[in-house]
Design a protein around this motif. Sequence first.
Motif, PDB file in Angstrom:
ATOM      1  N   ILE A   1       0.827  -1.211   0.000  1.00 24.56           N
ATOM      2  CA  ILE A   1       0.000   0.000   0.000  1.00 24.56           C
ATOM      3  C   ILE A   1       0.866   1.269   0.000  1.00 24.56           C
ATOM      4  O   ILE A   1       0.607   2.189  -0.786  1.00 24.56           O
ATOM      5  CB  ILE A   1      -0.981  -0.020   1.197  1.00 24.56           C
ATOM      6  CG1 ILE A   1      -2.032  -1.130   0.981  1.00 24.56           C
ATOM      7  CG2 ILE A   1      -1.672   1.335   1.353  1.00 24.56           C
ATOM      8  CD1 ILE A   1      -2.990  -1.297   2.134  1.00 24.56           C
ATOM      9  N   PRO A   2       1.895   1.352   0.873  1.00 19.62           N
ATOM     10  CA  PRO A   2       2.764   2.549   0.801  1.00 19.62           C
ATOM     11  C   PRO A   2       3.450   2.697  -0.553  1.00 19.62           C
ATOM     12  O   PRO A   2       3.618   3.818  -1.055  1.00 19.62           O
ATOM     13  CB  PRO A   2       3.787   2.309   1.922  1.00 19.62           C
ATOM     14  CG  PRO A   2       3.117   1.373   2.854  1.00 19.62           C
ATOM     15  CD  PRO A   2       2.270   0.483   2.005  1.00 19.62           C
ATOM     16  N   TYR A   3       3.842   1.568  -1.145  1.00 20.68           N
ATOM     17  CA  TYR A   3       4.513   1.613  -2.443  1.00 20.68           C
ATOM     18  C   TYR A   3       3.586   2.201  -3.508  1.00 20.68           C
ATOM     19  O   TYR A   3       3.969   3.102  -4.265  1.00 20.68           O
ATOM     20  CB  TYR A   3       4.959   0.208  -2.846  1.00 20.68           C
ATOM     21  CG  TYR A   3       5.719   0.144  -4.152  1.00 20.68           C
ATOM     22  CD1 TYR A   3       7.080   0.411  -4.201  1.00 20.68           C
ATOM     23  CD2 TYR A   3       5.067  -0.175  -5.340  1.00 20.68           C
ATOM     24  CE1 TYR A   3       7.775   0.361  -5.389  1.00 20.68           C
ATOM     25  CE2 TYR A   3       5.752  -0.223  -6.543  1.00 20.68           C
ATOM     26  CZ  TYR A   3       7.101   0.043  -6.563  1.00 20.68           C
ATOM     27  OH  TYR A   3       7.782  -0.010  -7.749  1.00 20.68           O
ATOM     28  N   LEU A   4       2.357   1.704  -3.590  1.00 21.86           N
ATOM     29  CA  LEU A   4       1.404   2.199  -4.584  1.00 21.86           C
ATOM     30  C   LEU A   4       1.059   3.665  -4.317  1.00 21.86           C
ATOM     31  O   LEU A   4       0.910   4.464  -5.255  1.00 21.86           O
ATOM     32  CB  LEU A   4       0.140   1.341  -4.569  1.00 21.86           C
ATOM     33  CG  LEU A   4       0.301  -0.103  -5.060  1.00 21.86           C
ATOM     34  CD1 LEU A   4      -1.006  -0.862  -4.900  1.00 21.86           C
ATOM     35  CD2 LEU A   4       0.754  -0.129  -6.521  1.00 21.86           C
ATOM     36  N   PHE A   5       0.925   4.015  -3.033  1.00 21.17           N
ATOM     37  CA  PHE A   5       0.619   5.409  -2.685  1.00 21.17           C
ATOM     38  C   PHE A   5       1.716   6.339  -3.205  1.00 21.17           C
ATOM     39  O   PHE A   5       1.436   7.378  -3.819  1.00 21.17           O
ATOM     40  CB  PHE A   5       0.473   5.535  -1.167  1.00 21.17           C
ATOM     41  CG  PHE A   5       0.217   6.953  -0.711  1.00 21.17           C
ATOM     42  CD1 PHE A   5      -1.066   7.470  -0.708  1.00 21.17           C
ATOM     43  CD2 PHE A   5       1.267   7.756  -0.285  1.00 21.17           C
ATOM     44  CE1 PHE A   5      -1.299   8.777  -0.297  1.00 21.17           C
ATOM     45  CE2 PHE A   5       1.054   9.064   0.130  1.00 21.17           C
ATOM     46  CZ  PHE A   5      -0.241   9.572   0.124  1.00 21.17           C
TER      47      PHE A   5
END
Length: 346
Positions: A1-5
């Motif tokens: 999730i942090p990566y995609l954000f």
Amino acid sequence: IPYLFLQFFTVPLAFRLRDCNGYIRWILGFFTICLLSSIKTASLISSSSAFSIKIILIAFTAFWECSNAAIIFGGRTLQNNYGIASYSTAFLAGSCPAQIKFIQEQNNQYIADGKKKWIERSFHMLCYLLAFLAFSSIFHLFSDRIEAWPILEAEGIVIYLSCMVHIWNIPPHLYQLLMNLRNDPDTNSRIQVIYPYGSIYFSTSSREFWRKWGRPASSLIRHMFYYPLGGSRRPWLSIPIMFLLNASGHYDISMALVGDRAEIGWNIVFGVLGLVATMEVLCDSYFITTSNSADANDGSEERASAMPKWWYGIRFIMATASFRFAAYTLVHKCLHLSLSDILVWK
């Protein structure tokens, strides 16, 4: 999730910072690419033990990361070149796994041309993928004989890689299809995807090769190191350092793939490629300058491109030999594989 954000909001952040001081943009861009790469290596790559899956994940995510981070380094100039003029276009650019341009003055003819080019590109990619399967079968049958001769194995590796890299053109190609379906003749822009790879096997010079190889990564490296170090004004400095730093950025790739940083191997690969690129740029500049001085009074606009025909032949030989040597060293010294091994990646 942090990566995609981070991926989706990197380009909107770049748009917000487009007029900031170059040093600030460089620091933030460097921090962004390091953070994205760290999350990718720690979470995505380590989650799979399959070598082929790791290769696909590394290349796909790396192009996405480089495409977005390069826009931070490039600032307003690069964003204007890509047509990024609002937060909505910035967010759309950040969602693409490759670089995109927003082409203005769209009409029905632009849409028709875009669909035609997409079909032509589809045929082009299909031919390369079929060639990839065909050469894989042929090399598998004669791998022992080919590997007995390093020159033949190097050529086989180059052919194999030249076809295989078009696999990473598939996600951007599908994205281009979605954008073609989205295009509306009532709007004033059309989205054009810049594919990561071109027909690298037929490159006749080092410069042509790097225009076709890993375009998102090349764009990032240029804006990150080449231009700040002086670019074409100081090629004797900017190109060698750029290739050296590029080599150091690949240590962790082989570490994640085969458990070895292979620093010597990567330094040899990029050292040879950097030497050839530097020689080509310096000699091109010399011949162009000499031609301009000799023809300063003839008023010809073509004198800047007048180089001796024999130099084109030498450039081709240098580029061809360096690519084969680098590919052979990459497979054997960096990945500790051979042609027969990469034919049966699992």
